[in-house]
Design a protein around this motif. Sequence first.
Motif, PDB file in Angstrom:
ATOM      1  N   LYS A  27      49.559 -36.837 -74.024  1.00 17.03           N
ATOM      2  CA  LYS A  27      49.479 -38.103 -74.579  1.00 17.03           C
ATOM      3  C   LYS A  27      50.831 -38.600 -75.475  1.00 17.03           C
ATOM      4  CE  LYS A  27      45.757 -39.972 -73.154  1.00 17.03           C
ATOM      5  NZ  LYS A  27      45.583 -41.250 -72.590  1.00 17.03           N
ATOM      6  N   SER A  28      51.228 -37.346 -76.164  1.00 18.94           N
ATOM      7  CA  SER A  28      52.450 -37.821 -76.934  1.00 18.94           C
ATOM      8  C   SER A  28      54.016 -38.257 -76.169  1.00 18.94           C
ATOM      9  CB  SER A  28      52.683 -36.855 -77.888  1.00 18.94           C
ATOM     10  OG  SER A  28      53.329 -35.681 -77.206  1.00 18.94           O
ATOM     11  N   GLN A  29      53.841 -37.822 -74.867  1.00 23.16           N
ATOM     12  CA  GLN A  29      54.728 -38.034 -74.164  1.00 23.16           C
ATOM     13  C   GLN A  29      54.720 -39.249 -73.380  1.00 23.16           C
ATOM     14  OE1 GLN A  29      57.538 -35.528 -74.130  1.00 23.16           O
ATOM     15  NE2 GLN A  29      56.260 -35.031 -75.858  1.00 23.16           N
ATOM     16  N   GLY A  30      53.711 -40.074 -73.688  1.00 25.38           N
ATOM     17  CA  GLY A  30      53.534 -41.611 -73.057  1.00 25.38           C
ATOM     18  C   GLY A  30      52.925 -41.592 -71.829  1.00 25.38           C
ATOM     19  N   TYR A  31      52.073 -40.717 -71.344  1.00 29.38           N
ATOM     20  CA  TYR A  31      51.286 -40.632 -70.259  1.00 29.38           C
ATOM     21  C   TYR A  31      49.858 -41.227 -70.617  1.00 29.38           C
ATOM     22  CZ  TYR A  31      55.044 -38.063 -68.278  1.00 29.38           C
ATOM     23  OH  TYR A  31      56.300 -37.487 -67.636  1.00 29.38           O
ATOM     24  N   HIS A  90      48.471 -45.359 -63.642  1.00 28.06           N
ATOM     25  CA  HIS A  90      48.904 -44.052 -64.284  1.00 28.06           C
ATOM     26  C   HIS A  90      47.905 -42.870 -64.196  1.00 28.06           C
ATOM     27  CE1 HIS A  90      51.788 -46.978 -66.506  1.00 28.06           C
ATOM     28  NE2 HIS A  90      50.754 -47.697 -66.623  1.00 28.06           N
ATOM     29  N   ASP A 101      51.514 -40.515 -61.785  1.00 26.84           N
ATOM     30  CA  ASP A 101      52.541 -40.636 -63.064  1.00 26.84           C
ATOM     31  C   ASP A 101      52.914 -38.931 -63.214  1.00 26.84           C
ATOM     32  OD1 ASP A 101      52.628 -43.047 -63.539  1.00 26.84           O
ATOM     33  OD2 ASP A 101      51.913 -43.060 -65.527  1.00 26.84           O
TER      34      ASP A 101
END
Length: 517
Positions: free
Chosen positions: A513-517, A159, A227
């Motif tokens: 971070k809120s987007q899932g990364y 990631h 990512d």
Amino acid sequence: MEQTLHIKNLKIKKKRLILLLSRPEKATQLQASIVFQNTGFHFSHPVELSIDDSPEMVLKIDVSFLEQNDGDWALVFQDTTSDTVYTAILDSKVRLALLLGRHYVRRGDFVYFPMGGSGHSFLLRCRHWQPHDRLSFRIKELSAFAIYKIFGKLLKKHHIWLIYEKFCVTAQENGFYFFEYCMKQNEKNVYFILDRKSPQWNDMQKYSQNVIPFLSFRHILYLLTADLYISPDGRHHAYIWKPMPNPITREINKQKLYFLQHGVLYLKNVDNLFGVHSSSPVTYFTASSEFEKNIITQHMEYEPSKVPVTGLARWDKLENTADPAHPFILLMPTWRSWLEGQNDELFCQSSYYRHYTSLLNDQELLDYLKEKQIRLVFYIHPKLREFIDNFHSDNNLIKLISFNSVPLNQLLMGCSMMITDYSSACWDAYYLEKPILFYQFDLKQYNETNGSYIDMEKDLFGDRCTKQNELIRLIREYAENGFQEKETYTAMRENLFVARDHDNCKRTYEYIKSQGY
């Protein structure tokens, strides 16, 4: 009427490109020419086209007769018996051959190579020869690509976030400040791409485990397996500038990009560059205010959820370091698209050059600078950095600074006032409550070529002028007033920034971070 011809084969013999094309059924008198695409030049040459009774025809381009200027050449086919114009399109087999092979003609310091343009149309690109054009680098590319194809899924489990700035040669912009914030958060798989020749290379070695040398094997492999890219520039700045066709660039164009921006969208319309339907769309588009978010969503057609209002990362470190006892004015014009790729002779004939060289040598200005002991620092845009040597001044109060020789944020924080035309860097000076003068002598041409999102005569947050004598008058006016910003422009600031705190990187980080990364 426009129709297409298909290029079925392509090969190079000595200085000639030989193309095998499909033959149009009804064209009996077909002529071909190759035309240079830069609007500042008018180069065009007929090319040899052989047509017989077979369903295919042969076209030969002798590169020896083409001018040596950075830019692209396009093929134009005209049926002289009708109004039909044909466009040459690369077949899939030819595109694959270009990706995996090396098809070029070298003439001295320049190289010419075929590539696909819009809709896979044929282009012949000319640029300076670079070390990465060697066979050894192509082997490195293909090796990294092979490992990616075999082990890509395994490598993607790390990631990785990749951060870079313009041409991967700087670490002083929004990318660097966000990277620095990530390092403080102990992020292990966040990396910064940087050329070893960068002036910031040594300073960045304190993060050596997370700094990847530009064009290293690791750089290429991480480009393919990351990512997310995070940058104030487009995807094409993450790798070779204007590369020969290769499989790496094709994969880069598929990657997700969080766009940190250079400055605020206001003075320059970039719909055609970064809009959803443009040549370089991004995945996430940071904004500095609700005002700017409206520009991005309405003009550029991004979904509001993809446009976080965070502010620019570099603003976290901005502080006013101007010294009233030793003031200096930062003169920082932006680039002009119509000047890219021109030679020194043509550049020196331009209005841009004539206006700025006249200003740097204006006797009234020089006398006033001497009287008040004010320095004038001239910083040319990186896209025009090759022309900096055309400017000169023998006055010790005039200093010419080329791109990347001094960190731009130092100049912006240290100056007493900024003079620009359309540069988004003026937002940093505005953030610091410094006065800004907008010198817009070529606004008509700029609007025709670029355009903006505002009315330049009504919506600017600084005084505007179009004449040199007006500019000098304004310089004197602000200097006599201790370089204080006018209240009119102070009042505009509240609606043009989300906040003037030190949390822009934090807001950006939390959104990613809120987007899932």
